[in-house]
Write an enzyme that holds these catalytic residues in place. Structure first.
Site, PDB file in Angstrom:
ATOM      1  CB  THR A 135      19.730  44.170 -57.630  1.00  0.00           C
ATOM      2  OG1 THR A 135      20.787  43.534 -58.349  1.00  0.00           O
ATOM      3  CG2 THR A 135      18.580  43.179 -57.478  1.00  0.00           C
ATOM      4  NE  ARG A 136      22.565  45.362 -65.266  1.00  0.00           N
ATOM      5  CZ  ARG A 136      23.148  44.367 -65.962  1.00  0.00           C
ATOM      6  NH1 ARG A 136      22.438  43.646 -66.798  1.00  0.00           N
ATOM      7  NH2 ARG A 136      24.427  44.102 -65.822  1.00  0.00           N
ATOM      8  CE  LYS A 137      24.431  40.912 -58.289  1.00  0.00           C
ATOM      9  NZ  LYS A 137      25.120  40.666 -57.002  1.00  0.00           N
ATOM     10  CB  ILE A 138      15.768  41.132 -62.711  1.00  0.00           C
ATOM     11  CG1 ILE A 138      16.469  41.703 -63.956  1.00  0.00           C
ATOM     12  CG2 ILE A 138      15.591  42.277 -61.746  1.00  0.00           C
ATOM     13  CD1 ILE A 138      16.327  40.952 -65.186  1.00  0.00           C
TER      14      ILE A 138
END
Length: 265
Positions: A135-138
Site C-alpha cells: 500500500t501507499r499508506k506508509i
C-alpha cells in the site's frame, strides 16, 4: 553479507540516514562522552520470530559512524529467537550513537517483511496464483524503508508514489463527473507509458472503467461471493477484447486475506 536489493536504493537514502542521525544528536552527545572511544563489539539479536530486512540501511548508519557490520544471517532469512544476527565493531561512543537509529529502521523494516512473508505463506498454502501487493499508506519520511520491507517479504510494492502510476479514486472521478472523463484526462498527460488504475464501487463502475481504457480495475471494499462473481464476470465478458488487471482492495489484513483468494482475481 550483501543484500540482493541494495542496488535498487536511490543515492539519497544515505542523506536520509545522515539526517536521521542528526535528529538524534542535534547538539552534545553526553552518553557518548561517558563511554568514550574504547573499541567494542556489539551483538544484534533477533528477540522474536521474524524475517530480517533493512540490511543496507543498518549498514549505512554504522558506515557513516566509522563502524563495521558483520552479518551472521542473510537478509530475507527467517529466524527464531534468540538469534545472533550481526556484530558491529567500532568505538563505543560511535556504536551507541547509531544504535537506536539503526534498530528503529531494522525493526520497522523487518516487521513489515515478516507480515508480508506470512501473507505469501498463506498464498502458497492455499494455492493462490494472484499477486499480493502493498500500500501507499506508509509513514511519511519512511517510504523507502517500508516499501523495501515489502519487497524483502515477497510481496509486490504496488506504486511507489503518485508519479509511478495514475490511480483514479472516488474524489478524482467526482471532480470530473464520470470515470470516462477522468480516464481521458489522465491519459492525455500520462501518455502510453503510465498505467491507469480506477477505483470502482460496483460492477457497473468497473465496466465503464474498462470501456474507457483503464489498465487496472480496483474493486474496492467488495467481499466474498460478490467480489468473486464480479471479478469472474468481468474477465469473462472482456477477456477477448481488452487486457486489464483486476485488483481487490479495502480492509484486507493478514487475518482475512484468504477470503480474497478468488479465481477471478
Amino acid at each position: 553479507m550483501s543484500s540482493q536489493y541494495a542496488k535498487l536504493l536511490p543515492p539519497h537514502y544515505k542523506e536520509d540516514i545522515k539526517n536521521w542521525l542528526a535528529q538524534d544528536a542535534p547538539s552534545f552527545d553526553y552518553g557518548g562522552y561517558v563511554v568514550g572511544d574504547t573499541p567494542e563489539v556489539a551483538v544484534l539479536y533477533g528477540k522474536s520470530p521474524g524475517v530480517l530486512a533493512g540490511v543496507p540501511f543498518f549498514d549505512e548508519v554504522f558506515n557513516q559512524l566509522g563502524c563495521r557490520v558483520e552479518w551472521l544471517i542473510s537478509e530475507g532469512e527467517s529466524f527464531e529467537p534468540v538469534k545472533p544476527c550481526a556484530r558491529v565493531t567500532g568505538k563505543a561512543c560511535d556504536i551507541l550513537l547509531g544504535e537506536r537509529t539503526a534498530l528503529n529502521i531494522l525493526a520497522r523494516c523487518s516487521g513489515i517483511a515478516t507480515r508480508a512473508n506470512k501473507c505469501v505463506a498463506l498464498k502458497k498454502q492455499h494455492g493462490y496464483n494472484g499477486i499480493i501487493a502493498g500500500t501507499r499508506k506508509i509513514t511519511p519520511g519512511f517510504r523507502l524503508v517500508e516499501k523495501y520491507g515489502m519487497l524483502v517479504g515477497g510481496v509486490d510494492t504496488h506504486r511507489m508514489d503518485l508519479s509511478s502510476m495514475i490511480m483514479l479514486k472516488d474524489n478524482h472521478i467526482w471532480s470530473q463527473g464520470s470515470i470516462t472523463k477522468a480516464v481521458q484526462r489522465a491519459r492525455a498527460v500520462g501518455g502510453f507509458s503510465l498505467k491507469i488504475e480506477v477505483e470502482c464501487q460496483s460492477k457497473l463502475d468497473a465496466t465503464e472503467a474498462i470501456e474507457a481504457g483503464a489498465d487496472i480495475v480496483m474493486l474496492d471494499n467488495m467481499k466474498g461471493d460478490v467480489l468473486s462473481e464480479a471479478a469472474t464476470n468481468l474477465k469473462k465478458n472482456w477477456s477477448s477484447t481488452r487486457k486489464f488487471l483486476i485488483e481487490a482492495s479495502g480492509g484486507i489484513t493478514e487475518d482475512n486475506i484468504t477470503e480474497y483468494f478468488s479465481p477471478g482475481l
